[in-house]
Scaffold this active site. Sequence first.
Site, short mmCIF file in Angstrom:
data_model
loop_
_atom_site.label_atom_id
_atom_site.label_comp_id
_atom_site.label_asym_id
_atom_site.label_seq_id
_atom_site.Cartn_x
_atom_site.Cartn_y
_atom_site.Cartn_z
N SER A 1 0.85 -1.19 0.00
CA SER A 1 0.00 0.00 0.00
C SER A 1 0.88 1.24 0.00
CB SER A 1 -0.85 0.01 1.27
OG SER A 1 -1.47 1.28 1.44
N TYR B 1 0.14 -0.36 10.49
CA TYR B 1 -0.21 -0.68 9.10
C TYR B 1 0.98 -0.35 8.19
CZ TYR B 1 -2.95 -0.94 4.72
OH TYR B 1 -3.43 -1.27 3.47
N1 LIG Z 1 -8.79 -1.04 -0.43
C1 LIG Z 1 -7.79 -0.17 -0.48
O1 LIG Z 1 -8.01 1.04 -0.64
C2 LIG Z 1 -6.37 -0.63 -0.36
C3 LIG Z 1 -5.34 0.33 -0.48
C4 LIG Z 1 -4.04 -0.09 -0.36
C5 LIG Z 1 -3.76 -1.42 -0.13
N2 LIG Z 1 -4.77 -2.33 -0.01
C6 LIG Z 1 -4.42 -3.73 0.26
O2 LIG Z 1 -5.15 -4.57 -0.59
C7 LIG Z 1 -5.33 -5.85 0.01
C8 LIG Z 1 -6.76 -6.30 -0.16
O3 LIG Z 1 -7.58 -5.39 0.53
P1 LIG Z 1 -9.12 -5.16 0.22
O4 LIG Z 1 -9.30 -3.70 0.09
O5 LIG Z 1 -9.57 -6.05 -0.86
O6 LIG Z 1 -9.74 -5.60 1.63
P2 LIG Z 1 -10.84 -6.69 2.05
O7 LIG Z 1 -12.00 -6.61 1.12
O8 LIG Z 1 -11.06 -6.48 3.50
O9 LIG Z 1 -10.11 -8.07 1.79
C9 LIG Z 1 -9.09 -8.53 2.64
C10 LIG Z 1 -9.11 -10.03 2.65
O10 LIG Z 1 -8.10 -10.49 3.57
C11 LIG Z 1 -8.64 -11.51 4.34
N3 LIG Z 1 -7.99 -11.69 5.63
C12 LIG Z 1 -7.91 -10.82 6.66
N4 LIG Z 1 -7.29 -11.38 7.71
C13 LIG Z 1 -6.98 -12.65 7.35
C14 LIG Z 1 -6.36 -13.73 8.00
N5 LIG Z 1 -5.95 -13.67 9.28
N6 LIG Z 1 -6.19 -14.89 7.32
C15 LIG Z 1 -6.61 -15.01 6.05
N7 LIG Z 1 -7.22 -14.01 5.37
C16 LIG Z 1 -7.41 -12.85 6.03
C17 LIG Z 1 -10.09 -11.10 4.55
O11 LIG Z 1 -10.86 -12.18 5.00
P3 LIG Z 1 -12.21 -11.94 5.81
O12 LIG Z 1 -13.17 -11.30 4.83
O13 LIG Z 1 -12.62 -13.32 6.19
O14 LIG Z 1 -11.89 -11.04 6.95
C18 LIG Z 1 -10.44 -10.61 3.13
O15 LIG Z 1 -10.81 -11.71 2.34
C19 LIG Z 1 -4.88 -5.69 1.47
O16 LIG Z 1 -3.61 -6.29 1.63
C20 LIG Z 1 -4.79 -4.18 1.65
O17 LIG Z 1 -3.82 -3.81 2.60
C21 LIG Z 1 -6.08 -1.97 -0.14
#
Ligand SMILES: NC(=O)c1ccc[n+]([C@@H]2O[C@H](COP(=O)([O-])OP(=O)(O)OC[C@H]3O[C@@H](n4cnc5c(N)ncnc54)[C@H](OP(=O)(O)O)[C@@H]3O)[C@@H](O)[C@H]2O)c1
Length: 321
Positions: free
Chosen positions: A158, A183
């Site tokens: 990120s 984070y």
């Molecule tokens: N969205 C943004 O703006 C953004 C910006 C920068 C970086 N990112 C990065 O993008 C990635 C995906 O994020 P997203 O926005 O798609 O978020 P999200 O919709 O919350 O997806 C995150 C996923 O990670 C899983 N997860 C969390 N804890 C876990 C664990 N202990 N073991 C296995 N799986 C786990 C969650 O499972 P559950 O649903 O079961 O909790 C969910 O499936 C992340 O690494 C995040 O840091 C996102």
Amino acid sequence: MTTPQHKIGSGFGARSTADDVLQGIDLSGKLAIVTGGYSGLGLETTRALARAGARVVVPARRPDTAQEAVGGIDGVEVDELDLADLESVRRFAERFLATGRSAEFVIANAGIMACPETRVGPGWEAQFATNHLGHHALVNRLWPAIARGQGRVVTVSSGGHRHSGIRWDDVQFERGYDKWLAYGQAKTANILFAVQLDALGRDAGVRAFSLHPGAILTPLQRHLPKEEMVAAGWIDEAGNALDPSFKTPEQGAATQVWAATSPQLAGMGGVYCEDCEIAEVTIEDNPGRGVRPYAIDPDEAARLWRLSAGLTGVDAFAPIR
Ligand SMILES: NC(=O)c1ccc[n+]([C@@H]2O[C@H](COP(=O)([O-])OP(=O)(O)OC[C@H]3O[C@@H](n4cnc5c(N)ncnc54)[C@H](OP(=O)(O)O)[C@@H]3O)[C@@H](O)[C@H]2O)c1
């Protein structure tokens, strides 16, 4: 040969989608493992890879929810994995290795952001443990099954890595917790992990990349109070996106899909990407743009690898004694 951390003129950009970057790419016969591939960016990644013909394994900490989310997509299978539990990581990796299959793409996408102070395992800070240590253990355990000569490992970091480098004197926040520093450290760790894995894996033809996907409203923001997001100008009081730079999930998934599959990156690795491009190095505080020098420092990367191998007890590249 290390890859320069400079743009290559990919022709894609912030508005490119995962389908756009897969145009003309046939992934039939290839296998991807996408952690968290059932929510937010991971779900869009799973959908796009499967549409391009790949088989996609989605390890999930909530397999029933995952099955519901990916149930209608051909070529996707769900398994169980909790990245915060190293025994669960070991069991998933052993099940995968026992199938005798290999994976061309491992996308370390799962993550948590800015949660209240939480301890997992032997008292580890949860963001570092989930986002980084769990993936360190997973990729090292899967190493024998990552396709030689054509494997890619992609860590979803990120722009938030700018909040903190690795806090060597207090990695586990034992002297006071800050959710954004935690984070930031975890997301810096995702980048350094790719730097070191690429250095270790490139002779075997396995390359590693990290990336910033952009800013996208997903369940990732679940720990943020609405007032904090309103104050940041991300959403209005009704929860609608306000910031015009925000991407859709299809656009947010594009950079990880591009890093995993693009022929434009053949022979390259170890670099941090954004907007389907290799990012530039920057020390300016321009959120979401560029990578901080400390996050791609090879000495930091090697040091983090040693720390992570020591903490998790997993290192596929440890010399045999
Ligand atoms: N969205 C943004 O703006 C953004 C910006 C920068 C970086 N990112 C990065 O993008 C990635 C995906 O994020 P997203 O926005 O798609 O978020 P999200 O919709 O919350 O997806 C995150 C996923 O990670 C899983 N997860 C969390 N804890 C876990 C664990 N202990 N073991 C296995 N799986 C786990 C969650 O499972 P559950 O649903 O079961 O909790 C969910 O499936 C992340 O690494 C995040 O840091 C996102």
